[in-house]
Structure formats: C-alpha cells, structure tokens
Design a protein around this motif. Structure first.
Motif, PDB file in Angstrom:
ATOM      1  N   ASP A 151       0.823  -1.206   0.000  1.00  0.00           N
ATOM      2  CA  ASP A 151       0.000   0.000   0.000  1.00  0.00           C
ATOM      3  C   ASP A 151       0.858   1.257   0.000  1.00  0.00           C
ATOM      4  OD1 ASP A 151      -2.186  -1.638   0.008  1.00  0.00           O
ATOM      5  OD2 ASP A 151      -2.630  -1.392   2.146  1.00  0.00           O
ATOM      6  N   ALA A 152       2.033   1.173   0.629  1.00  0.00           N
ATOM      7  CA  ALA A 152       2.931   2.329   0.671  1.00  0.00           C
ATOM      8  C   ALA A 152       3.707   2.501  -0.629  1.00  0.00           C
ATOM      9  CB  ALA A 152       3.900   2.191   1.847  1.00  0.00           C
ATOM     10  N   ALA A 153       3.960   1.379  -1.339  1.00  0.00           N
ATOM     11  CA  ALA A 153       4.733   1.433  -2.584  1.00  0.00           C
ATOM     12  C   ALA A 153       4.120   0.471  -3.593  1.00  0.00           C
ATOM     13  CB  ALA A 153       6.194   1.087  -2.303  1.00  0.00           C
ATOM     14  N   PRO A 154       2.955   0.823  -4.166  1.00  0.00           N
ATOM     15  CA  PRO A 154       2.217  -0.124  -5.017  1.00  0.00           C
ATOM     16  C   PRO A 154       2.923  -0.476  -6.323  1.00  0.00           C
ATOM     17  CG  PRO A 154       1.195   2.052  -5.047  1.00  0.00           C
ATOM     18  CD  PRO A 154       2.233   2.093  -3.979  1.00  0.00           C
ATOM     19  N   GLY A 155       3.933   0.269  -6.713  1.00  0.00           N
ATOM     20  CA  GLY A 155       4.602   0.006  -7.976  1.00  0.00           C
ATOM     21  C   GLY A 155       5.858  -0.828  -7.877  1.00  0.00           C
ATOM     22  N   ARG A 156       6.097  -1.434  -6.728  1.00  0.00           N
ATOM     23  CA  ARG A 156       7.316  -2.218  -6.560  1.00  0.00           C
ATOM     24  C   ARG A 156       7.041  -3.703  -6.793  1.00  0.00           C
ATOM     25  NH1 ARG A 156      11.180  -0.585  -1.613  1.00  0.00           N
ATOM     26  NH2 ARG A 156      11.784  -2.741  -2.096  1.00  0.00           N
ATOM     27  N   PRO A 157       7.609  -4.279  -7.867  1.00  0.00           N
ATOM     28  CA  PRO A 157       7.320  -5.693  -8.164  1.00  0.00           C
ATOM     29  C   PRO A 157       7.868  -6.656  -7.125  1.00  0.00           C
ATOM     30  CG  PRO A 157       9.001  -4.808  -9.656  1.00  0.00           C
ATOM     31  CD  PRO A 157       8.443  -3.645  -8.901  1.00  0.00           C
ATOM     32  N   ASP A 158       8.954  -6.295  -6.419  1.00  0.00           N
ATOM     33  CA  ASP A 158       9.485  -7.210  -5.406  1.00  0.00           C
ATOM     34  C   ASP A 158       8.501  -7.399  -4.266  1.00  0.00           C
ATOM     35  OD1 ASP A 158       9.911  -4.517  -4.711  1.00  0.00           O
ATOM     36  OD2 ASP A 158      11.612  -4.990  -3.419  1.00  0.00           O
ATOM     37  N   ILE A 159       7.779  -6.340  -3.913  1.00  0.00           N
ATOM     38  CA  ILE A 159       6.761  -6.459  -2.866  1.00  0.00           C
ATOM     39  C   ILE A 159       5.604  -7.327  -3.354  1.00  0.00           C
ATOM     40  CG2 ILE A 159       5.116  -5.195  -1.423  1.00  0.00           C
ATOM     41  CD1 ILE A 159       6.991  -2.783  -1.589  1.00  0.00           C
ATOM     42  N   LEU A 160       5.193  -7.098  -4.583  1.00  0.00           N
ATOM     43  CA  LEU A 160       4.071  -7.859  -5.135  1.00  0.00           C
ATOM     44  C   LEU A 160       4.394  -9.347  -5.224  1.00  0.00           C
ATOM     45  CD1 LEU A 160       3.037  -5.361  -7.939  1.00  0.00           C
ATOM     46  CD2 LEU A 160       1.737  -5.890  -5.867  1.00  0.00           C
ATOM     47  N   THR A 179      -1.937 -11.142  -8.412  1.00  0.00           N
ATOM     48  CA  THR A 179      -0.805 -10.371  -7.896  1.00  0.00           C
ATOM     49  C   THR A 179       0.465 -10.665  -8.680  1.00  0.00           C
ATOM     50  OG1 THR A 179      -1.848 -10.480  -5.699  1.00  0.00           O
ATOM     51  CG2 THR A 179       0.426  -9.727  -5.790  1.00  0.00           C
ATOM     52  N   PHE A 180       0.672 -11.941  -9.037  1.00  0.00           N
ATOM     53  CA  PHE A 180       1.828 -12.270  -9.883  1.00  0.00           C
ATOM     54  C   PHE A 180       1.714 -11.573 -11.249  1.00  0.00           C
ATOM     55  CE2 PHE A 180       2.617 -16.237  -7.274  1.00  0.00           C
ATOM     56  CZ  PHE A 180       3.878 -15.850  -6.856  1.00  0.00           C
ATOM     57  N   ARG A 181       0.511 -11.534 -11.818  1.00  0.00           N
ATOM     58  CA  ARG A 181       0.331 -10.857 -13.106  1.00  0.00           C
ATOM     59  C   ARG A 181       0.678  -9.373 -12.996  1.00  0.00           C
ATOM     60  NH1 ARG A 181      -4.620 -14.090 -13.429  1.00  0.00           N
ATOM     61  NH2 ARG A 181      -4.382 -15.716 -15.025  1.00  0.00           N
ATOM     62  N   HIS A 182       0.272  -8.755 -11.908  1.00  0.00           N
ATOM     63  CA  HIS A 182       0.591  -7.338 -11.692  1.00  0.00           C
ATOM     64  C   HIS A 182       2.104  -7.155 -11.610  1.00  0.00           C
ATOM     65  CE1 HIS A 182      -0.238  -3.475  -9.129  1.00  0.00           C
ATOM     66  NE2 HIS A 182       0.425  -3.223 -10.233  1.00  0.00           N
ATOM     67  N   ALA A 183       2.767  -8.044 -10.866  1.00  0.00           N
ATOM     68  CA  ALA A 183       4.228  -7.957 -10.742  1.00  0.00           C
ATOM     69  C   ALA A 183       4.904  -8.157 -12.095  1.00  0.00           C
ATOM     70  CB  ALA A 183       4.728  -8.996  -9.737  1.00  0.00           C
ATOM     71  N   LEU A 184       4.408  -9.109 -12.883  1.00  0.00           N
ATOM     72  CA  LEU A 184       5.014  -9.394 -14.183  1.00  0.00           C
ATOM     73  C   LEU A 184       4.770  -8.266 -15.182  1.00  0.00           C
ATOM     74  CD1 LEU A 184       4.191 -13.178 -14.343  1.00  0.00           C
ATOM     75  CD2 LEU A 184       6.493 -12.192 -14.500  1.00  0.00           C
ATOM     76  N   ALA A 185       3.679  -7.541 -15.037  1.00  0.00           N
ATOM     77  CA  ALA A 185       3.454  -6.373 -15.893  1.00  0.00           C
ATOM     78  C   ALA A 185       4.524  -5.314 -15.637  1.00  0.00           C
ATOM     79  CB  ALA A 185       2.067  -5.806 -15.644  1.00  0.00           C
ATOM     80  N   LEU A 186       5.014  -5.262 -14.401  1.00  0.00           N
ATOM     81  CA  LEU A 186       6.053  -4.302 -14.044  1.00  0.00           C
ATOM     82  C   LEU A 186       7.453  -4.835 -14.329  1.00  0.00           C
ATOM     83  CD1 LEU A 186       4.495  -3.231 -10.630  1.00  0.00           C
ATOM     84  CD2 LEU A 186       4.629  -1.809 -12.685  1.00  0.00           C
ATOM     85  N   ARG A 187       7.612  -6.160 -14.235  1.00  0.00           N
ATOM     86  CA  ARG A 187       8.933  -6.777 -14.434  1.00  0.00           C
ATOM     87  C   ARG A 187       8.749  -8.092 -15.186  1.00  0.00           C
ATOM     88  NH1 ARG A 187      12.392  -7.195  -9.087  1.00  0.00           N
ATOM     89  NH2 ARG A 187      10.919  -8.883  -8.655  1.00  0.00           N
ATOM     90  N   PRO A 188       8.534  -8.018 -16.502  1.00  0.00           N
ATOM     91  CA  PRO A 188       8.189  -9.219 -17.274  1.00  0.00           C
ATOM     92  C   PRO A 188       9.298 -10.261 -17.356  1.00  0.00           C
ATOM     93  CG  PRO A 188       8.484  -7.311 -18.711  1.00  0.00           C
ATOM     94  CD  PRO A 188       8.470  -6.791 -17.317  1.00  0.00           C
ATOM     95  N   GLU A 189      10.534  -9.887 -17.053  1.00  0.00           N
ATOM     96  CA  GLU A 189      11.646 -10.840 -17.143  1.00  0.00           C
ATOM     97  C   GLU A 189      11.802 -11.700 -15.891  1.00  0.00           C
ATOM     98  OE1 GLU A 189      13.274  -7.216 -15.092  1.00  0.00           O
ATOM     99  OE2 GLU A 189      11.872  -7.629 -16.724  1.00  0.00           O
ATOM    100  N   ASP A 190      10.930 -11.543 -14.909  1.00  0.00           N
ATOM    101  CA  ASP A 190      11.025 -12.289 -13.658  1.00  0.00           C
ATOM    102  C   ASP A 190      10.519 -13.720 -13.872  1.00  0.00           C
ATOM    103  OD1 ASP A 190      10.880 -13.345 -11.088  1.00  0.00           O
ATOM    104  OD2 ASP A 190      10.135 -11.492 -10.190  1.00  0.00           O
TER     105      ASP A 190
END
Length: 256
Positions: A151-160, A179-190
């Motif tokens: 909630d404090a940093a919604p754009g961080r894929p490591d948190i997601l 939640t994984f899809r959201h993280a992968l949208a931010l960091r697709p190479e994970d």
C-alpha cells in the motif's frame, strides 16, 4: 553492466593518485567480491575502515568476511555497524541476510524488527521482514507486513511477488495469480514469478495456461527445468515425470 575487470581497472587507477578516494574503494571492493576475490576486498576494506568511520564500508566489509567463510567475524562486524546511531539501515539488512544464511532465522527476524523500530517507515525493511516471516512459515504476519508495504509502494514488483507467494502458500490461488500478473506487468523478465504464476494456474485447473507459462519460463533457460518440473508435479492438476528429459520434452513441445 557486470564489466568487473573494467570497473576494477578504473578504480585502481583512481586509487593510484588518491588512495583514500571513498568511491573508488567501494567500486574496487564490489568488483573484487563479484570476482570471488573476497580476500583482496577484505584487505582493501579493512584499511579503509581504519582510516574513517564509514558505515557503508563497514557493511561491505562484513559481507566480504561472510563470503570468505569467516561468517563469525563478518556477523560481528555487521553487529557493530548496526549498533551505530544514527542507524545505517543496509547494515540491518545485510546482518539479517547473513544470519538467515547461517540458519539463525529467528535472530534475523529480530534484527529487521530492531531496524524497523528505529525506522518504522522503511519499505525495504518491511519487505525483508515479510520475506523472512514467509521463510519462517509465519504467513499471517508476513501477509500483514507485505500488505502495508504494498500500500505504501504499489509500484514495486518485489513487494508484489512476495505478497503473491504468501497468498500462494495460503492456497488463495486466484488472488495470488492476479498479484503475480501485476508484478510481471512491471517486471516481465522475472522467471520465478512466472513459474509461480504457472503453479497458481495449475492449481486453479487452468492447465493450458499453466503449461504455457512454464514453456515461457523454460524457453532459452535450461537452468529453470527443476523449478518447472516442481510446479508441474506439485500441483493437484499437474503432471509427474520420472525423467528430467521427459519434462524437457513435454515443455519444449509447442501445443498442437
């Protein structure tokens, strides 16, 4: 860029004209550690630490000592640096990480909690605490702290990804997948996040989607075969193979 030889040469050239240049010392030490030359890095960092009271240099020294099989000395160095005031938060993170590697998970958790008591707004410490709590199978507390961090940093894929792992472990596969899809949208190479997404899809009965995600993970990455095989075999809707070659063949095959 992982051009360690070039970084080492540039830092060495600077130190020839100014042996106390702090940035050059840190760059050279990082390059040496990356090349598994911890012994040389330790000599350099110990010399620099004697010249000045520098928490960043001391923290890197502690990490180098731990990396050279001198874990007791490294952890003691990190304890001293973490005791500094004002606090240097990376020392708490490095100390907690080294304690966890040494199997002292509860003490690692206490170390991060001590850091958070001094810096309650630190997102990085919250993420580290959530990760350690997950490792300690304290999923409820891990979720709570990771939700605060998200909630404090919604754009961080490591948190997601850490929050998604907590949801996955609790069997909340749909929420974990989102939640994984959201993280992968931010960091697709994970690739690990994608493999975990595949596990969620398989558990949800979406076998085609899960297998497609695993094929994507494995494509060009043979080192991910074990993780892909585990996702397939561990799922209640997956498949078990007796031989790694059979997994590779199945996942390397394009769908008809």
């Amino acid at each position: 860029m992982q051009h360690f030889d070039r970084a080492k040469q540039l830092a060495t050239d600077i130190l020839k004209s100014n042996r106390t240049d702090r940035s050059a010392v840190l760059i050279l030490a990082h390059a040496l550690i990356a090349q598994n030359r911890q012994g040389e890095a330790i000599v350099l960092l110990e010399r620099a630490a004697r010249r000045s009271s520098d928490a960043e240099i001391e923290t890197l020294l502690g990490a180098a000592l731990c990396g050279s099989r001198r874990s007791a000395d490294g952890i003691e160095q990190l304890r001293r640096t973490a005791a500094r005031r004002p606090p240097y938060l990376p020392a708490f993170q490095e100390l907690a990480g080294q304690l966890a590697k040494a199997g002292q998970l509860n003490e690692a958790i206490r170390t991060v909690e001590d850091g958070l008591a001094l810096a309650p707004e630190s997102i990085d410490l919250k993420v580290d605490l959530g990760r350690l709590l997950l490792e300690n199978n304290d999923r409820a507390k891990a979720r709570d702290i990771l939700i605060v961090a998200r909630d404090a940093a919604p754009g961080r894929p490591d948190i997601l990804t850490e929050l998604a792992r907590a949801l996955l472990f609790d069997g909340e596969y749909a929420a974990a997948a989102d939640t994984f899809r959201h993280a992968l949208a931010l960091r697709p190479e994970d690739t690990l996040a994608r493999a975990n997404l595949a596990a969620c899809l398989l558990e949800m009965g979406e076998r085609d989607g899960g297998v497609a995600a695993l094929r994507s993970v494995l494509r060009g990455r043979p080192h991910m075969l074990g993780r892909a095989a585990y996702a397939l075999s561990a799922s209640s809707h997956g498949r078990f193979f007796f031989r790694p070659s059979a997994v590779a063949k199945f996942l390397g095959r394009e769908p008809v």
